[in-house]
Design a protein around this motif. Structure first.
Motif, short mmCIF file in Angstrom:
data_model
loop_
_atom_site.label_atom_id
_atom_site.label_comp_id
_atom_site.label_asym_id
_atom_site.label_seq_id
_atom_site.Cartn_x
_atom_site.Cartn_y
_atom_site.Cartn_z
N PRO A 195 0.76 -1.31 -0.11
CA PRO A 195 0.00 -0.07 0.16
C PRO A 195 0.88 1.26 0.04
CG PRO A 195 -1.00 -1.62 1.48
CD PRO A 195 0.23 -2.06 1.09
N SER A 196 2.14 1.20 0.54
CA SER A 196 3.03 2.36 0.19
C SER A 196 3.58 2.75 -1.18
CB SER A 196 4.16 2.29 1.11
OG SER A 196 5.14 1.25 0.27
N ILE A 197 3.17 1.85 -2.24
CA ILE A 197 3.64 2.36 -3.53
C ILE A 197 2.30 2.86 -4.48
CG2 ILE A 197 4.64 1.18 -5.60
CD1 ILE A 197 6.61 1.41 -3.03
N ASP A 198 2.57 3.82 -4.92
CA ASP A 198 1.68 4.19 -5.91
C ASP A 198 2.32 4.43 -7.22
OD1 ASP A 198 0.05 5.97 -7.68
OD2 ASP A 198 -1.23 6.72 -5.71
N HIS A 199 2.00 3.70 -8.25
CA HIS A 199 2.83 3.53 -9.43
C HIS A 199 2.05 3.49 -10.57
CE1 HIS A 199 3.37 -0.98 -9.47
NE2 HIS A 199 2.39 -0.73 -8.82
N ARG A 200 2.61 3.52 -11.74
CA ARG A 200 2.21 3.42 -13.26
C ARG A 200 3.16 2.59 -14.08
NH1 ARG A 200 1.84 5.98 -18.25
NH2 ARG A 200 0.00 5.69 -19.58
N PRO A 201 3.09 1.30 -14.10
CA PRO A 201 3.89 0.46 -14.65
C PRO A 201 3.88 0.70 -16.46
CG PRO A 201 3.19 -0.78 -13.15
CD PRO A 201 2.02 0.57 -13.23
N VAL A 202 4.91 0.81 -17.08
CA VAL A 202 4.79 0.89 -18.29
C VAL A 202 5.71 -0.11 -19.23
CG1 VAL A 202 5.20 2.62 -20.41
CG2 VAL A 202 4.42 3.39 -18.36
N ALA A 203 5.22 -0.77 -20.04
CA ALA A 203 5.91 -1.94 -20.72
C ALA A 203 6.95 -1.34 -21.58
CB ALA A 203 4.91 -2.80 -21.63
N ASP A 204 8.02 -2.00 -21.85
CA ASP A 204 9.08 -1.54 -22.56
C ASP A 204 8.64 -1.47 -23.98
OD1 ASP A 204 10.73 -1.44 -20.68
OD2 ASP A 204 12.10 -3.09 -21.08
N ASP A 205 8.95 -0.58 -24.90
CA ASP A 205 8.64 -0.65 -26.20
C ASP A 205 9.11 -1.43 -27.55
OD1 ASP A 205 10.99 0.55 -26.74
OD2 ASP A 205 10.33 2.63 -27.36
N ASP A 206 9.96 -2.54 -27.01
CA ASP A 206 10.55 -3.28 -27.65
C ASP A 206 10.21 -4.83 -27.82
OD1 ASP A 206 11.40 -4.07 -25.37
OD2 ASP A 206 13.69 -3.77 -25.66
N GLY A 207 8.69 -4.96 -27.26
CA GLY A 207 8.23 -6.04 -27.37
C GLY A 207 7.18 -6.33 -25.99
N ASP A 208 6.37 -7.30 -26.14
CA ASP A 208 5.37 -7.49 -25.08
C ASP A 208 6.07 -7.81 -23.80
OD1 ASP A 208 3.39 -7.10 -26.95
OD2 ASP A 208 2.76 -9.05 -27.10
N CYS A 209 5.47 -7.48 -22.80
CA CYS A 209 5.81 -7.68 -21.49
C CYS A 209 4.88 -8.89 -20.68
CB CYS A 209 5.92 -6.42 -20.43
SG CYS A 209 6.44 -6.99 -18.84
N ILE A 210 5.69 -9.95 -20.60
CA ILE A 210 4.93 -11.13 -19.83
C ILE A 210 5.29 -11.16 -18.57
CG2 ILE A 210 4.66 -13.62 -20.11
CD1 ILE A 210 4.89 -13.38 -23.20
N CYS A 211 4.59 -11.19 -17.68
CA CYS A 211 4.49 -11.46 -16.14
C CYS A 211 3.76 -12.33 -15.53
CB CYS A 211 4.22 -9.88 -15.46
SG CYS A 211 5.34 -8.73 -16.24
N LEU A 212 4.07 -12.93 -14.46
CA LEU A 212 3.52 -13.60 -13.40
C LEU A 212 2.96 -12.87 -12.14
CD1 LEU A 212 2.25 -16.39 -12.40
CD2 LEU A 212 4.47 -16.93 -11.27
N ALA A 213 1.96 -12.61 -11.92
CA ALA A 213 1.69 -11.73 -10.71
C ALA A 213 0.84 -12.40 -9.49
CB ALA A 213 0.90 -10.53 -11.25
N VAL A 214 0.91 -12.08 -8.42
CA VAL A 214 0.27 -12.49 -7.27
C VAL A 214 -0.23 -11.50 -6.39
CG1 VAL A 214 0.15 -13.84 -5.09
CG2 VAL A 214 1.29 -14.85 -7.19
N THR A 215 -1.50 -11.29 -6.12
CA THR A 215 -2.08 -10.24 -5.25
C THR A 215 -2.79 -11.01 -4.17
OG1 THR A 215 -3.77 -10.16 -6.81
CG2 THR A 215 -2.25 -8.46 -6.98
N ASP A 216 -2.78 -10.36 -3.01
CA ASP A 216 -3.79 -11.05 -2.03
C ASP A 216 -4.59 -10.02 -1.37
OD1 ASP A 216 -2.41 -9.05 -0.43
OD2 ASP A 216 -1.17 -10.42 0.74
#
Length: 235
Positions: A195-216
């Protein structure tokens, strides 16, 4: 511009720069994480020799401490209590990846243990569009009421809505990369947010960004207008 495959191969040879916190690695080594969080950490370990070595060290320290404990007399009913616990769900950490001879052909995008959860490599994922430029796929892992595990594919150059978190989120980059206010993340890098992080992730422009994400816990949009959508967000 670098081709997507070249970008992936270059990133695959680089050691990750962003790692789990010491507390996360200790909890993983001690079996204190749930299955969802363990999956993300174990997949990072498959890509990070440094963290694999640290977990091995922590497990050795824990084993030495147990060996040094003085034996204690067992109380009445101990055997019955142990047998009763055999049916309880296990919270042991997902085992460390075992080094195997690399098969001929292109290296998989998804390392073990994630590949076993998906049932194959990236081509086995059934993507669903969430918003323009973002596709997701839920991964069945652990208690869905506690954590949500999903794969994310963000179009190159696409920015995510600005948001913070009601709880914790672990995001592991598997291909491509993204940047936000906390840094630049490439294959194997783990972003840990709360909760202390307020952000706007932006994918690199040289290809798709593929991630694994877990939220609780659910995300919370913080943009001027998008925050009106918060009541409709799901975990």
């Amino acid at each position: 511009m670098m081709e997507p495959l070249d970008h992936f191969l270059q990133a695959a040879t680089m050691a990750p720069s962003h790692h789990p916190t010491e507390d996360l690695l200790l909890a993983y080594a001690a079996g204190g994480l749930d299955e969802a969080m363990s999956l993300v950490v174990a997949t990072h370990l498959a890509l990070c020799p440094r963290c694999r070595a640290e977990v091995t060290r922590l497990e050795a320290v824990g084993g030495a401490l147990i060996d040094d404990l003085a034996p204690a007399a067992l109380g009445a009913g101990t055997l019955e209590a142990v047998l009763a616990r055999l049916d309880e769900p296990s919270h042991d950490p997902i085992p460390l990846p075992v080094a195997r001879r690399r098969p001929a052909g292109p290296a998989p995008v998804l390392p073990e243990p994630l590949r076993s959860y998906v049932g194959g490599d990236i081509d086995r994922i059934g993507w669903s569009r969430t918003i323009p430029g973002l596709e997701e796929a839920d991964i069945v892992c652990g208690d869905r009421r506690r954590s949500r595990v999903r794969m994310m594919r963000i179009r190159g150059g696409m920015g995510m809505p600005r948001h913070t978190h009601h709880g914790n989120e672990l995001t592991l980059v598997l291909a491509g990369g993204f940047a936000d206010e906390t840094g630049h993340f490439l294959r194997g890098d783990l972003a840990v947010t709360d909760p202390s992080i307020d952000h706007r992730p932006v994918a690199d422009d040289d290809g798709d960004c593929i991630c694994l994400a877990v939220t609780d816990a659910p995300l919370r949009l913080t943009g001027r207008f998008l925050r009106l959508l918060n009541p409709f967000l799901r975990l």
